[in-house]
Each structure stands twice: as structure tokens, then as C-alpha cells.
Write a protein that holds these residues in place. Structure first.
Motif, short mmCIF file in Angstrom:
data_model
loop_
_atom_site.label_atom_id
_atom_site.label_comp_id
_atom_site.label_asym_id
_atom_site.label_seq_id
_atom_site.Cartn_x
_atom_site.Cartn_y
_atom_site.Cartn_z
N LEU A 285 -6.10 0.32 -8.17
CA LEU A 285 -5.27 -0.65 -7.27
C LEU A 285 -5.51 -0.70 -5.96
O LEU A 285 -5.33 -1.52 -5.41
CB LEU A 285 -3.61 -0.11 -7.42
CG LEU A 285 -2.90 -0.73 -8.84
CD1 LEU A 285 -1.56 0.46 -8.87
CD2 LEU A 285 -2.26 -1.97 -8.75
N ARG A 286 -6.06 0.66 -5.67
CA ARG A 286 -6.31 0.64 -4.08
C ARG A 286 -7.80 -0.19 -4.00
O ARG A 286 -7.81 -0.34 -2.69
CB ARG A 286 -6.61 2.21 -3.89
CG ARG A 286 -5.35 2.89 -3.63
CD ARG A 286 -5.49 4.36 -3.42
NE ARG A 286 -4.32 5.15 -3.22
CZ ARG A 286 -4.18 6.54 -3.14
NH1 ARG A 286 -5.15 7.25 -3.15
NH2 ARG A 286 -3.02 7.23 -2.92
N ILE B 165 -1.15 -4.56 -11.38
CA ILE B 165 0.21 -3.89 -11.57
C ILE B 165 1.09 -4.32 -12.87
O ILE B 165 1.93 -3.73 -13.42
CB ILE B 165 0.98 -4.60 -10.15
CG1 ILE B 165 0.21 -4.04 -8.77
CG2 ILE B 165 2.56 -4.43 -10.23
CD1 ILE B 165 0.63 -4.58 -7.78
N ILE C 127 5.84 -3.49 -8.58
CA ILE C 127 5.83 -2.29 -8.29
C ILE C 127 6.94 -1.42 -8.59
O ILE C 127 6.98 -0.43 -8.86
CB ILE C 127 5.46 -1.97 -7.01
CG1 ILE C 127 3.77 -2.66 -6.65
CG2 ILE C 127 5.36 -0.37 -6.51
CD1 ILE C 127 3.41 -2.55 -5.29
N ALA D 287 -3.97 3.93 -10.32
CA ALA D 287 -3.86 4.14 -8.85
C ALA D 287 -5.26 3.94 -8.24
O ALA D 287 -5.27 3.18 -7.08
CB ALA D 287 -3.27 5.34 -8.53
N SER E 171 7.82 1.68 -11.24
CA SER E 171 8.21 3.15 -10.79
C SER E 171 9.29 3.16 -11.62
O SER E 171 9.51 4.47 -12.17
CB SER E 171 8.54 2.93 -9.21
OG SER E 171 7.68 2.73 -8.64
N THR F 281 9.58 -0.57 -2.85
CA THR F 281 8.92 -1.68 -1.88
C THR F 281 9.99 -2.84 -1.61
O THR F 281 10.14 -3.31 -2.59
CB THR F 281 7.72 -2.13 -2.74
OG1 THR F 281 6.96 -1.10 -3.03
CG2 THR F 281 6.82 -3.09 -1.70
N LEU G 70 3.75 5.68 -5.60
CA LEU G 70 3.88 5.78 -7.20
C LEU G 70 2.81 6.64 -7.35
O LEU G 70 2.70 7.19 -8.56
CB LEU G 70 3.28 4.07 -7.50
CG LEU G 70 3.18 3.79 -9.00
CD1 LEU G 70 4.68 4.21 -9.74
CD2 LEU G 70 2.84 2.54 -9.30
N ALA G 71 1.35 6.45 -6.96
CA ALA G 71 0.24 7.46 -7.35
C ALA G 71 0.61 8.83 -6.89
O ALA G 71 0.30 9.75 -7.71
CB ALA G 71 -1.03 7.15 -6.34
N SER H 297 0.83 -1.30 0.08
CA SER H 297 0.01 -0.03 -0.10
C SER H 297 1.02 1.20 0.14
O SER H 297 0.56 2.30 -0.72
CB SER H 297 -0.66 -0.09 1.13
OG SER H 297 -1.85 1.16 1.26
N ILE I 221 2.32 1.77 -3.49
CA ILE I 221 1.43 2.30 -4.39
C ILE I 221 1.20 3.74 -4.22
O ILE I 221 0.98 4.36 -5.14
CB ILE I 221 0.08 1.31 -4.30
CG1 ILE I 221 0.10 -0.09 -4.67
CG2 ILE I 221 -1.10 1.95 -5.15
CD1 ILE I 221 -0.81 -0.97 -4.55
N ARG I 222 1.07 3.99 -2.95
CA ARG I 222 0.81 5.29 -2.53
C ARG I 222 1.98 6.38 -3.00
O ARG I 222 1.60 7.31 -3.76
CB ARG I 222 0.64 5.72 -1.02
CG ARG I 222 0.35 6.85 -0.63
CD ARG I 222 0.51 7.02 0.81
NE ARG I 222 1.58 7.11 1.52
CZ ARG I 222 2.43 7.95 1.32
NH1 ARG I 222 2.20 9.27 0.79
NH2 ARG I 222 3.72 7.74 2.15
#
Length: 369
Positions: free
Chosen positions: A153-154, A196, A121, A150, A125, A106, A97-98, A91, A94-95
Motif C-alpha cells: 500500500l505504501r 485496499i 480503509i 501495508a 480496520s 480515516t 492500520l499497519a 497515509s 494506512i500507518r
């Protein structure tokens, strides 16, 4: 086989069984210790004898199940705490990345799907950073890509964390509920991994609009298609589908084999997911004087004429004619089109004869004819 053994699902099943066995061992040990204590230290008329008789009236099994079930849940909670850390780390990745922070890496030390998700991930990136630096993505498409994926993904990640929290915090769950919640969390994590991988693919493909000459090799389309059908046989068999193929030999072109395999895998996967599988899926490949034509056709509801021109657009989905258990990303056909055009070919779709037809045209390598 080794990947399956070390998969997230097998790991959870293993920890679930392990928690049951440990709880059973502890409960049985308590039972034997109490039995030994009563035999040596408790006599008729003692207060403890009253409790023993009460246990017999209720039933030893029922009494010790009150100990066994909560104990098994607590042990399972303790054994799966590591996975909560993994999801939090994913998480966090991803945050970042967003938010456009591509320097964050990661870090997950496991040998199951979580390690591959973390790698994807990090790869995404890196690729996105390269794409932005080289200005291969326009500003508008870059923002749309990150914002849409994003968000997608969440959504499954929130579901996974929710079910794991239930597993950890609800001590009154039955073994059946634990198994059900574990299965749901696994399915959501699979979808998360697919998203992903899609993000990684789309960022990689947009790095350049032309083929990298160092990646070009001679590709036999006949062998590529037959190998793909072979590799996808488990999914074909699972859907009880049939493939009718008519593929000419000596279909040579120049390009990237992995990318072209991705195109036809996407088209065949779509046919297996959305088509009417009571009728065979047809794969026809032949050559003309200068091109190779590969057509994949499946029975199914016709695609709306309004949707056909936009089917290969980024993030475009055909909601009214598809019934899916999973949410669509609208990127699969866009990726396919990007790959084909990079190979100086074309792809188009049309309705006809109660079938949906996808046709890919690639340049024929005349040097190998």
C-alpha cells in the motif's frame, strides 16, 4: 455516469482547465488594463512608450505567456491543495492500520474515489479487528497479511505523493508535464484502491471457514456467468478479446451470489490480463449428477509445473511467466479458492492443449432441477 463525472481524474482535469481559464482571464485583464492605460496616459516620447515598443518587438503573445504559464501553475497548485491533505489522511490511516491500531478512522469529505478509499480503509480496520477478536486468523497469517499489504500500500502512495509534490512545488512545469504527472498520480491511486479492496476482501473472507447460513440463496450459475460477461464487456472490448461460451441452463447452487461472482470475475480478469487474446477465451459450464463444473480456458504460456501446486497460496505470484505493468499481490486466486471452499466446492488449474484451464466445481442444488 455520475460516478465518472465526480471521479478523481475528472476533478483534476476540471481543476486543470479551470486554472487555465482563470489564468487566461487574469492575463487578458492585465493586457486590456495596460492597453487602456497606454491609450489615455502614455504619449510619444514617454519612457513607457519605449517599453511598449520593446513589447511589440518581442511580441505581445510571448510577453504575456511569461505571465500566463506561471500564473496557471500557481492557480492549479492552489486549487489542488485539498488533495494533498487527502493523501496525507490516507497515509495516516494506512500507518495506523499497519501498526495494528484499528480504532483510527480515516476522515475524508469528498464525493470522488478518495471517499471510497477512506471507507475501504475504515471497513478493512473494522473487519480485521473482528477477525482478530474472533481468532479466525491465525497469528502467523495475520502478521503476514498486514505486513505484506501495508508494504504494498505504501509503495503506490509514495509515488502519488511524490508526483503531487512536483505539481505543487515546481512552478516551471509546462501544461503537458502537469497533465502527464496528473495521469501517473491517478493510475497509482487506482492501484492503491485495488490493494485496499483486496485487503478488505481477504479480511472479510477469513472471518469464518463456513458459509453464513443467512447469506445463502439459490443461485443460477448460468445467469450469473452471462451477467458477468455482460458487465465486463468494456474490458473485453478494450482488450479486443473474444469470448466463446457454452453454458447449460438450470445450473442451480446454494450460496452467496456476490462472493461467487467475485470468483469468476477474478478468473476472467486474469485471462484478459495474462492470456494470449488472439485466441478466444472459453467458458464452459455444465452439470453432472451432483455437481456443477465451470471451466474457463485461455491460450497462453503454460504455467510451470513447479508453480501449479502453489498457485492458490496466499501471496504467491508467478513472476517468470507473467509480464505485468502492475505489481501482483498474489491474493486474487487465494480469495477465489477460499470462496469456493466455503461453498463446499473445489477449484484447480492445469495446462493442456496450448491452453491454461481453471475449473470450479460446486454442489448442485437438486431441489431446483
Amino acid at each position: 455516469m455520475n460516478k465518472f463525472i465526480h471521479s478523481f481524474r475528472m476533478r483534476i482535469i476540471y481543476l486543470f482547465i479551470k486554472s487555465l481559464l482563470i489564468a487566461a482571464f487574469i492575463t487578458f485583464s492585465i493586457y486590456k488594463l495596460l492597453q487602456l492605460y497606454y491609450r489615455k496616459n502614455v504619449y510619444y516620447g514617454d519612457t513607457y512608450m519605449y517599453y511598449r515598443q520593446l513589447m511589440r518587438q518581442i511580441g505581445d503573445v510571448y510577453v504575456f505567456m511569461v505571465i500566463y504559464i506561471p500564473l496557471a501553475i500557481i492557480i492549479f497548485y492552489l486549487l489542488t491543495r485539498t488533495y494533498t491533505k487527502y493523501f496525507k489522511e490516507i497515509s495516516e490511516g494506512i500507518r495506523h492500520l499497519a501498526d495494528g491500531d484499528f480504532s483510527y478512522k480515516t476522515q475524508i469529505s469528498s464525493n470522488d474515489e478518495f471517499q471510497y478509499i477512506a471507507k475501504d480503509i475504515n471497513e478493512a480496520s473494522t473487519r480485521l479487528k473482528q477477525a482478530i477478536e474472533s481468532q479466525a486468523l491465525s497469528q502467523s497469517s495475520k502478521e503476514t497479511l498486514i505486513a505484506n499489504l501495508a508494504h504494498d500500500l505504501r509503495t503506490p502512495l509514495t509515488s502519488v505523493i511524490g508526483y503531487l509534490n512536483l505539481l505543487q512545488n515546481q512552478l516551471n512545469l509546462t501544461p503537458a508535464q502537469i497533465e502527464e504527472y496528473t495521469k501517473i498520480a491517478y493510475n497509482k491511486s487506482q492501484y492503491l484502491e485495488e490493494l485496499i479492496e483486496t485487503l478488505f476482501d481477504i479480511s472479510k473472507l477469513d472471518l469464518s471457514l463456513t458459509l453464513n447460513t443467512t447469506e445463502q440463496t439459490t443461485i443460477n450459475i448460468q445467469q450469473l456467468l452471462l451477467q458477468l460477461i455482460n458487465e465486463m464487456y468494456p474490458l473485453i472490448d478494450e482488450r479486443d478479446a473474444k469470448i466463446e461460451e457454452s453454458i447449460e441452463p438450470n445450473l442451480f447452487t446454494m450460496g452467496n451470489g456476490k462472493e461467487l461472482a467475485r470468483v469468476f470475475e477474478n478468473l476472467l480478469s486474469n485471462a484478459l490480463r495474462y492470456g494470449d487474446l488472439t485466441e478466444p477465451i472459453q467458458i464452459i459450464a455444465k452439470k453432472t449428477s451432483k455437481t456443477i463444473e465451470i471451466r474457463l480456458s485461455n491460450h497462453g504460456r503454460p504455467i510451470s509445473e513447479d508453480d501449479l501446486p502453489h498457485l492458490f497460496d496466499m501471496f504467491y505470484t508467478v513472476d517468470q511467466s507473467r509480464s505485468l505493468q502492475k505489481k501482483q499481490t498474489g491474493l486474487g486466486l487465494y480469495i477465489a479458492k477460499t470462496i469456493v471452499e466455503k461453498h463446499h466446492g473445489s477449484i484447480h488449474v492445469w495446462n493442456g492443449e496450448q491452453r491454461i484451464h481453471f475449473e470450479v466445481t460446486l454442489p448442485l442444488d437438486l431441489r431446483n432441477i
